[in-house]
Design a protein around this motif. Structure first.
Motif, PDB file in Angstrom:
ATOM      1  N   ILE A   1       0.839  -1.203   0.000  1.00 28.56           N
ATOM      2  CA  ILE A   1       0.000   0.000   0.000  1.00 28.56           C
ATOM      3  C   ILE A   1       0.869   1.246   0.000  1.00 28.56           C
ATOM      4  O   ILE A   1       0.575   2.233  -0.685  1.00 28.56           O
ATOM      5  N   ALA A   2       1.966   1.225   0.770  1.00 25.62           N
ATOM      6  CA  ALA A   2       2.883   2.367   0.819  1.00 25.62           C
ATOM      7  C   ALA A   2       3.546   2.587  -0.534  1.00 25.62           C
ATOM      8  O   ALA A   2       3.715   3.730  -0.979  1.00 25.62           O
ATOM      9  N   ILE A   3       3.937   1.495  -1.195  1.00 23.39           N
ATOM     10  CA  ILE A   3       4.553   1.613  -2.519  1.00 23.39           C
ATOM     11  C   ILE A   3       3.571   2.212  -3.520  1.00 23.39           C
ATOM     12  O   ILE A   3       3.928   3.092  -4.317  1.00 23.39           O
ATOM     13  N   PHE A   4       2.336   1.759  -3.474  1.00 29.46           N
ATOM     14  CA  PHE A   4       1.319   2.257  -4.408  1.00 29.46           C
ATOM     15  C   PHE A   4       0.935   3.711  -4.130  1.00 29.46           C
ATOM     16  O   PHE A   4       0.455   4.404  -5.025  1.00 29.46           O
ATOM     17  N   SER A   5       1.152   4.181  -2.895  1.00 26.09           N
ATOM     18  CA  SER A   5       0.761   5.551  -2.541  1.00 26.09           C
ATOM     19  C   SER A   5       1.911   6.548  -2.628  1.00 26.09           C
ATOM     20  O   SER A   5       1.695   7.753  -2.486  1.00 26.09           O
ATOM     21  N   ALA A   6       3.147   6.051  -2.844  1.00 27.18           N
ATOM     22  CA  ALA A   6       4.311   6.948  -2.911  1.00 27.18           C
ATOM     23  C   ALA A   6       4.324   7.703  -4.238  1.00 27.18           C
ATOM     24  O   ALA A   6       4.231   7.092  -5.308  1.00 27.18           O
TER      25      ALA A   6
ATOM     26  N   ILE B   1      -5.300  -4.770  11.200  1.00 26.22           N
ATOM     27  CA  ILE B   1      -5.952  -3.813  10.291  1.00 26.22           C
ATOM     28  C   ILE B   1      -5.684  -2.384  10.742  1.00 26.22           C
ATOM     29  O   ILE B   1      -5.403  -1.496   9.926  1.00 26.22           O
ATOM     30  N   TYR B   2      -5.741  -2.148  12.044  1.00 26.61           N
ATOM     31  CA  TYR B   2      -5.494  -0.804  12.587  1.00 26.61           C
ATOM     32  C   TYR B   2      -4.086  -0.323  12.249  1.00 26.61           C
ATOM     33  O   TYR B   2      -3.861   0.858  11.956  1.00 26.61           O
ATOM     34  N   THR B   3      -3.129  -1.256  12.272  1.00 31.38           N
ATOM     35  CA  THR B   3      -1.731  -0.926  11.988  1.00 31.38           C
ATOM     36  C   THR B   3      -1.537  -0.454  10.556  1.00 31.38           C
ATOM     37  O   THR B   3      -0.680   0.404  10.279  1.00 31.38           O
ATOM     38  N   ILE B   4      -2.315  -0.994   9.623  1.00 30.28           N
ATOM     39  CA  ILE B   4      -2.168  -0.643   8.207  1.00 30.28           C
ATOM     40  C   ILE B   4      -2.305   0.860   7.993  1.00 30.28           C
ATOM     41  O   ILE B   4      -1.538   1.469   7.242  1.00 30.28           O
ATOM     42  N   GLY B   5      -3.273   1.466   8.652  1.00 30.86           N
ATOM     43  CA  GLY B   5      -3.529   2.884   8.445  1.00 30.86           C
ATOM     44  C   GLY B   5      -2.359   3.768   8.813  1.00 30.86           C
ATOM     45  O   GLY B   5      -2.178   4.846   8.227  1.00 30.86           O
ATOM     46  N   TYR B   6      -1.557   3.339   9.779  1.00 29.12           N
ATOM     47  CA  TYR B   6      -0.452   4.166  10.252  1.00 29.12           C
ATOM     48  C   TYR B   6       0.888   3.743   9.647  1.00 29.12           C
ATOM     49  O   TYR B   6       1.641   4.596   9.171  1.00 29.12           O
ATOM     50  N   LEU B   7       1.183   2.440   9.649  1.00 27.98           N
ATOM     51  CA  LEU B   7       2.451   2.018   9.056  1.00 27.98           C
ATOM     52  C   LEU B   7       2.470   2.279   7.553  1.00 27.98           C
ATOM     53  O   LEU B   7       3.519   2.584   6.987  1.00 27.98           O
ATOM     54  N   GLY B   8       1.309   2.163   6.901  1.00 23.90           N
ATOM     55  CA  GLY B   8       1.256   2.482   5.477  1.00 23.90           C
ATOM     56  C   GLY B   8       1.689   3.916   5.213  1.00 23.90           C
ATOM     57  O   GLY B   8       2.461   4.194   4.285  1.00 23.90           O
ATOM     58  N   LYS B   9       1.226   4.833   6.067  1.00 23.56           N
ATOM     59  CA  LYS B   9       1.605   6.246   5.918  1.00 23.56           C
ATOM     60  C   LYS B   9       3.069   6.466   6.270  1.00 23.56           C
ATOM     61  O   LYS B   9       3.787   7.205   5.579  1.00 23.56           O
ATOM     62  N   PHE B  10       3.539   5.819   7.347  1.00 29.27           N
ATOM     63  CA  PHE B  10       4.943   5.960   7.740  1.00 29.27           C
ATOM     64  C   PHE B  10       5.871   5.433   6.648  1.00 29.27           C
ATOM     65  O   PHE B  10       6.874   6.064   6.303  1.00 29.27           O
ATOM     66  N   TYR B  11       5.542   4.248   6.118  1.00 28.42           N
ATOM     67  CA  TYR B  11       6.367   3.672   5.050  1.00 28.42           C
ATOM     68  C   TYR B  11       6.341   4.567   3.808  1.00 28.42           C
ATOM     69  O   TYR B  11       7.362   4.728   3.132  1.00 28.42           O
ATOM     70  N   GLN B  12       5.179   5.131   3.517  1.00 25.30           N
ATOM     71  CA  GLN B  12       5.071   6.027   2.357  1.00 25.30           C
ATOM     72  C   GLN B  12       5.996   7.226   2.515  1.00 25.30           C
ATOM     73  O   GLN B  12       6.714   7.604   1.574  1.00 25.30           O
TER      74      GLN B  12
ATOM     75  N   GLU C   1       9.144   8.239   0.089  1.00 25.55           N
ATOM     76  CA  GLU C   1       9.164   9.536  -0.591  1.00 25.55           C
ATOM     77  C   GLU C   1      10.362  10.391  -0.182  1.00 25.55           C
ATOM     78  O   GLU C   1      10.676  11.364  -0.858  1.00 25.55           O
ATOM     79  N   SER C   2      11.026  10.028   0.916  1.00 27.77           N
ATOM     80  CA  SER C   2      12.174  10.815   1.385  1.00 27.77           C
ATOM     81  C   SER C   2      13.508  10.307   0.828  1.00 27.77           C
ATOM     82  O   SER C   2      14.557  10.864   1.162  1.00 27.77           O
ATOM     83  N   ILE C   3      13.487   9.273  -0.009  1.00 22.20           N
ATOM     84  CA  ILE C   3      14.745   8.739  -0.543  1.00 22.20           C
ATOM     85  C   ILE C   3      15.372   9.729  -1.519  1.00 22.20           C
ATOM     86  O   ILE C   3      14.682  10.550  -2.129  1.00 22.20           O
ATOM     87  N   ASP C   4      16.681   9.643  -1.679  1.00 23.31           N
ATOM     88  CA  ASP C   4      17.425  10.527  -2.572  1.00 23.31           C
ATOM     89  C   ASP C   4      17.113  10.146  -4.029  1.00 23.31           C
ATOM     90  O   ASP C   4      17.442   9.027  -4.455  1.00 23.31           O
ATOM     91  N   PRO C   5      16.485  11.039  -4.795  1.00 22.11           N
ATOM     92  CA  PRO C   5      16.110  10.684  -6.172  1.00 22.11           C
ATOM     93  C   PRO C   5      17.313  10.466  -7.086  1.00 22.11           C
ATOM     94  O   PRO C   5      17.203   9.781  -8.106  1.00 22.11           O
ATOM     95  N   ARG C   6      18.467  11.030  -6.716  1.00 22.60           N
ATOM     96  CA  ARG C   6      19.647  10.880  -7.579  1.00 22.60           C
ATOM     97  C   ARG C   6      20.116   9.427  -7.656  1.00 22.60           C
ATOM     98  O   ARG C   6      20.592   8.981  -8.705  1.00 22.60           O
ATOM     99  N   SER C   7      19.968   8.685  -6.563  1.00 18.75           N
ATOM    100  CA  SER C   7      20.369   7.276  -6.594  1.00 18.75           C
ATOM    101  C   SER C   7      19.467   6.480  -7.526  1.00 18.75           C
ATOM    102  O   SER C   7      19.938   5.572  -8.224  1.00 18.75           O
ATOM    103  N   ILE C   8      18.190   6.832  -7.556  1.00 19.42           N
ATOM    104  CA  ILE C   8      17.247   6.144  -8.451  1.00 19.42           C
ATOM    105  C   ILE C   8      17.570   6.497  -9.904  1.00 19.42           C
ATOM    106  O   ILE C   8      17.588   5.613 -10.779  1.00 19.42           O
ATOM    107  N   GLU C   9      17.842   7.778 -10.145  1.00 19.61           N
ATOM    108  CA  GLU C   9      18.131   8.219 -11.516  1.00 19.61           C
ATOM    109  C   GLU C   9      19.402   7.567 -12.053  1.00 19.61           C
ATOM    110  O   GLU C   9      19.471   7.172 -13.223  1.00 19.61           O
ATOM    111  N   SER C  10      20.418   7.450 -11.198  1.00 14.71           N
ATOM    112  CA  SER C  10      21.675   6.843 -11.657  1.00 14.71           C
ATOM    113  C   SER C  10      21.487   5.374 -12.012  1.00 14.71           C
ATOM    114  O   SER C  10      22.079   4.870 -12.979  1.00 14.71           O
ATOM    115  N   LEU C  11      20.649   4.671 -11.251  1.00 11.27           N
ATOM    116  CA  LEU C  11      20.371   3.276 -11.566  1.00 11.27           C
ATOM    117  C   LEU C  11      19.558   3.149 -12.850  1.00 11.27           C
ATOM    118  O   LEU C  11      19.787   2.234 -13.651  1.00 11.27           O
ATOM    119  N   GLN C  12      18.616   4.077 -13.046  1.00  7.65           N
ATOM    120  CA  GLN C  12      17.816   4.047 -14.272  1.00  7.65           C
ATOM    121  C   GLN C  12      18.685   4.296 -15.502  1.00  7.65           C
ATOM    122  O   GLN C  12      18.532   3.644 -16.534  1.00  7.65           O
TER     123      GLN C  12
END
Length: 262
Positions: A91-96, A144-155, A159-170
């Motif tokens: 869910i976090a991956i799909f919402s990022a 089920i209760y955990t999903i609502g919060y960990l999903g947001k935390f994981y998201q 979203e806070s990862i360094d985009p340059r590392s992703i771009e270099s791999l791409q």
């Protein structure tokens, strides 16, 4: 240039003053809506002290029951957090916003918000109706209760990862799986584990609340003692819970510090 600096300084303080006035107005509006009666609070103080006096001294005769129920509470929290963490990850991956298309983000965020809007007590009632009284209902409710919060935390972590590392791999022609393995996972894992440990702590407290609706754990015994006016036994339950929560909080804080330093 001096005129501009003077104008900017004046405008800066006016802006801050307007914000302060806005905050005061909002808090004043909220206090007015609460309709706090200070006289009533003052008159009710003897009743509060009388209730607290009935909680002491703790009845240690039920310490063995408290420990058994506490172990059940930890088991509920462990499995509930694990179930919630596993379901939260996709869910976090799909919402990022840096991984998923816009339409998928909207659907995943809607699902997270829907889960967070349902109180844990309601989830407990739902699963008590489905599986009966006891720990299984509480475990599923926590999951089920955990999903609502960990999903947001994981998201947020994704979203806070360094985009340059992703771009270099791409650019180097890495596959999506390789990008996830070498670009996303090393950055997200320490934060994700820290959030999961925090949620485990919280779920121990939440599991005690779920006992109100018969969803097992130490909360079930606690509520029964309070309803039966056996306040000294309830105090024993609360003290045992306090000791364990404090120990888990200390250990998980050290683990989170270690993970953040990785």
């Amino acid at each position: 240039m001096k005129h501009f600096a003077s104008f900017w300084k004046r405008y800066f303080w006016v802006n801050r003053l307007l914000i302060l006035c806005g905050v005061i107005l909002v808090y004043g509006w909220a206090l007015q809506g609460l309709k706090v009666d200070l006289t009533l609070l003052k008159d009710s103080w003897p009743y509060v002290t009388d209730f607290i006096s009935r909680l002491w001294p703790p009845n240690l005769e039920i310490l063995d029951i408290a420990v058994v129920r506490l172990i059940e509470t930890i088991q509920m929290s462990l499995w509930g957090t694990t179930i919630g963490a596993i379901l939260s990850l996709p869910i976090a991956i799909f919402s990022a916003r840096n991984l998923a298309p816009r339409w998928l983000q909207l659907l995943a965020n809607l699902l997270q918000n829907a889960v967070r809007s349902v109180p844990s007590i309601v989830l407990g009632l739902l699963f008590v109706a489905a599986t009966g009284l006891g720990a299984p209902a509480g475990t599923l409710a926590l999951g089920i209760y955990t999903i609502g919060y960990l999903g947001k935390f994981y998201q947020e972590a994704i979203e806070s990862i360094d985009p340059r590392s992703i771009e270099s791999l791409q650019v180097s022609g890495a596959s999506w799986l390789q990008i996830a393995q070498y670009g996303i996972l090393p950055q997200v894992l320490p934060l994700g584990l820290g959030y999961t440990l925090y949620m485990f702590e919280y779920n121990i407290r939440a599991a005690s609340v779920l006992g109100v609706v018969g969803a097992g754990g130490i909360g079930f015994e606690l509520v029964n003692y309070i309803r039966g006016f056996e306040y000294t036994k309830a105090t024993t339950m609360m003290l045992v819970l306090l000791v364990v929560v404090t120990l888990i909080d200390t250990l998980s804080s050290k683990l989170r510090q270690h993970l953040e330093a990785m």
